[in-house]
Design a protein around this motif. Sequence first.
Motif, PDB file in Angstrom:
ATOM      1  N   CYS A 212       0.822  -1.211   0.000  1.00 16.41           N
ATOM      2  CA  CYS A 212       0.000   0.000   0.000  1.00 16.41           C
ATOM      3  C   CYS A 212       0.854   1.259   0.000  1.00 16.41           C
ATOM      4  O   CYS A 212       1.733   1.422   0.852  1.00 16.41           O
ATOM      5  CB  CYS A 212      -0.900   0.055   1.234  1.00 16.41           C
TER       6      CYS A 212
ATOM      7  N   THR B  60       0.881   5.500   0.396  1.00 13.04           N
ATOM      8  CA  THR B  60       0.132   6.567   1.070  1.00 13.04           C
ATOM      9  C   THR B  60       0.204   7.799   0.185  1.00 13.04           C
ATOM     10  O   THR B  60       1.272   8.179  -0.284  1.00 13.04           O
ATOM     11  CB  THR B  60       0.728   6.865   2.454  1.00 13.04           C
TER      12      THR B  60
ATOM     13  N   GLY C 190      -2.178  11.473   3.894  1.00 13.45           N
ATOM     14  CA  GLY C 190      -2.488  10.204   4.557  1.00 13.45           C
ATOM     15  C   GLY C 190      -3.651   9.466   3.931  1.00 13.45           C
ATOM     16  O   GLY C 190      -4.306   8.660   4.595  1.00 13.45           O
ATOM     17  N   GLU C 191      -3.910   9.715   2.647  1.00 10.19           N
ATOM     18  CA  GLU C 191      -5.047   9.094   1.962  1.00 10.19           C
ATOM     19  C   GLU C 191      -4.627   7.801   1.260  1.00 10.19           C
ATOM     20  O   GLU C 191      -3.497   7.681   0.801  1.00 10.19           O
ATOM     21  CB  GLU C 191      -5.623  10.060   0.925  1.00 10.19           C
ATOM     22  N   PRO C 192      -5.565   6.838   1.143  1.00  6.59           N
ATOM     23  CA  PRO C 192      -5.269   5.635   0.356  1.00  6.59           C
ATOM     24  C   PRO C 192      -5.314   5.958  -1.134  1.00  6.59           C
ATOM     25  O   PRO C 192      -6.021   6.881  -1.553  1.00  6.59           O
ATOM     26  CB  PRO C 192      -6.391   4.666   0.745  1.00  6.59           C
TER      27      PRO C 192
ATOM     28  N   GLY D 246       4.430  -1.113   3.216  1.00  5.77           N
ATOM     29  CA  GLY D 246       4.013   0.256   2.954  1.00  5.77           C
ATOM     30  C   GLY D 246       5.046   1.028   2.148  1.00  5.77           C
ATOM     31  O   GLY D 246       6.250   0.783   2.250  1.00  5.77           O
TER      32      GLY D 246
ATOM     33  N   GLY E  68       5.992   5.075   1.324  1.00  7.35           N
ATOM     34  CA  GLY E  68       5.687   6.451   1.696  1.00  7.35           C
ATOM     35  C   GLY E  68       6.901   7.343   1.572  1.00  7.35           C
ATOM     36  O   GLY E  68       7.931   6.958   1.005  1.00  7.35           O
TER      37      GLY E  68
ATOM     38  N   LYS F 117       2.256  12.379   7.680  1.00  6.87           N
ATOM     39  CA  LYS F 117       1.594  11.079   7.816  1.00  6.87           C
ATOM     40  C   LYS F 117       2.337  10.021   7.006  1.00  6.87           C
ATOM     41  O   LYS F 117       1.784   9.378   6.103  1.00  6.87           O
ATOM     42  CB  LYS F 117       0.133  11.192   7.394  1.00  6.87           C
TER      43      LYS F 117
ATOM     44  N   ASN G  93       3.640   6.826   5.665  1.00  3.19           N
ATOM     45  CA  ASN G  93       3.134   5.449   5.614  1.00  3.19           C
ATOM     46  C   ASN G  93       1.897   5.239   6.489  1.00  3.19           C
ATOM     47  O   ASN G  93       1.691   4.165   7.063  1.00  3.19           O
ATOM     48  CB  ASN G  93       4.236   4.465   6.013  1.00  3.19           C
TER      49      ASN G  93
ATOM     50  N   VAL H  66      -1.228   4.835   5.685  1.00  7.00           N
ATOM     51  CA  VAL H  66      -2.151   3.796   5.219  1.00  7.00           C
ATOM     52  C   VAL H  66      -1.675   2.408   5.653  1.00  7.00           C
ATOM     53  O   VAL H  66      -2.460   1.601   6.167  1.00  7.00           O
ATOM     54  CB  VAL H  66      -2.308   3.873   3.683  1.00  7.00           C
TER      55      VAL H  66
END
Length: 605
Positions: free
Chosen positions: A58, A60, A64-66, A96, A98, A104, A106, A108
């Motif tokens: 995932c 980020t 901090g949004e997916p 993760g 990021g 923010k 990582n 997510v």
Amino acid sequence: MAGPRLLVLFGSQTGTAEDVAERLGREAQRRRLGCRVLALDAYPVVNLINEPLVIFVCATTGQGEPPDNMKNFWRFIFRKNLPLTSLCQMDFAVLGLGDSSYTKFNFVAKKLHRRLLQLGGTALLPACLGDDQHDLGPDAAIDPWLQDLWEKVLRLHPTPSGLGVIPPGVPLPSKFTLQFLQGALRTEEPCVNTRDPQGPPSELQPFLAPMVSNQRVTSPSHFQDVRLIEFDIAGSGISFAAGDVVLIRPENSADHVQQFCQVLGLDPDQCFILRPRDPDTSCPVQLPQPCSIQHLVSRYLDIASVPRRSFFELLAGLSPNKLEREKLLEFSSAQGQEALYDYSNRPRRTILEVLCDFPHTAGAVPPNYLLDLIPLIRPRAFSVASSLLALPGRLQVLVAVVQYWTRLKEPRRGLCSCWLASLDPEQGPVHVPLWVRPGSLTFPKTPGTPVVMVGPGTGVAPFRAAIQERVAQGETGNVLFFGCRQQDQDFYWEAEWRQLERQGCLTLVTAFSREQVCTLGPLPPQEQKVYVQHRLKELGALVWGLLDHHGAHFYLAGNAKTMPADVTKALTSIFQEHGGLSGTEAASYLARLQHMLRFQTETWA
């Protein structure tokens, strides 16, 4: 190979997380594990309760949004009514991606890891937190983490007896085959719109927007070429509001396409039908069937991008030349990452340039591997810089043309910005594939709410849309802090701002960083750079009054390098000086503004 045991699910915005997920899939294959790799929103999430082993990859994005392709999954997995034993049979790991320069970092991956534990899942190991800021990029964290992961996975699912791990130098089967057709049936994308009237344009069905104008808005003597580009979207079904973004899919230059075909020995006029080897794999919807090599290379393969490590790994397996193969294997190994960084990432060497550096290997690449080897061209996002209330049926963007030098002979050029800059509607009809999606900035709906906007450089683009929209709605509480180098060089929309000032619709505060001169004692005059954060502090009483007494919303857009941190620091200083808050209280006040969406940012690298 045994039936699917491992599921790799990814949420990716720019393609990095998808690339890592594909790497996991290949490494699973090499360990004789069945594996599926899917975007999170392409997977039926209700089936997760039946999965014994899942790796989540995932990114980020934003604040901090997916990523867009995991938002439906994100909403589902955080439903409060999910039983806390839902995933009690699942072993999982979270990787993760990021950037530690963001608050923010990582977010997510960390939040997903905690949520999977809450739902009864068993973590094979702590979440991996890849960091773009590391000299070696996210691989610095990913490599050791993957080594631990595979040790744990193979304890659960040992390789079949008598079968070892397939070594890196041995190529895996390609995902697709190119079935070449007899004759040169050159396929071209039509220059007319065949859009489904049931829905608005999208990535799968973009609108071919006629370009109306392409105007340079910086002085000819200015170091940067910045364009104001206007499109005609009448009848397209496209609707947008201030803060939304337009996505544009660019093309490779004709010279690069020709060079690529020569190096790989491809006939650009040859046509093919794409066939997936695995029945569960679907063909890319952006490619027509049949398709020409010319179309594939010019509009799909991102040959101008900087190659990722996986590119060198696959290329090594396809190389018939001993010296080239050894170097490619070095670049794809964990030990060779510093050498790869110096060769590829630091000078921003492109895929096409790498292929030219390894001619024996490039000439031997089977066409079937083209889509495994080279990523697709991803759409580029630009803030919409106009409002439909002010310019009905039109959409404008402000584009800084990216061109810079490294130690390589040729300058580095941004694929999309340079392609757009090369298009001239005065020479004939020009159509650009585009669509619109919501951005990260949302403006207040409550009438009478003031807004304070900080937009240096091209960061002012979304605020031009917001100001046009708000003025058309009768809103006059608009404060804009705009910064650039020199008033006569790169002051975008100066005449428009001045007119709105005279009408009482805008308070404009400028910072021209290369025009401030001071004299320090006997020393000769020298430049003292003044930026938007300095102007903010000078007008701290105004900013504090608007925020604390009038419920204003504060917006910031622009380059992510140092400006956002400098503006945030100036704001907390204002809270302390004019609001009488302590340092801790000022930080809490800012956090409250963020939580209430009264402090929003949109930044880019």
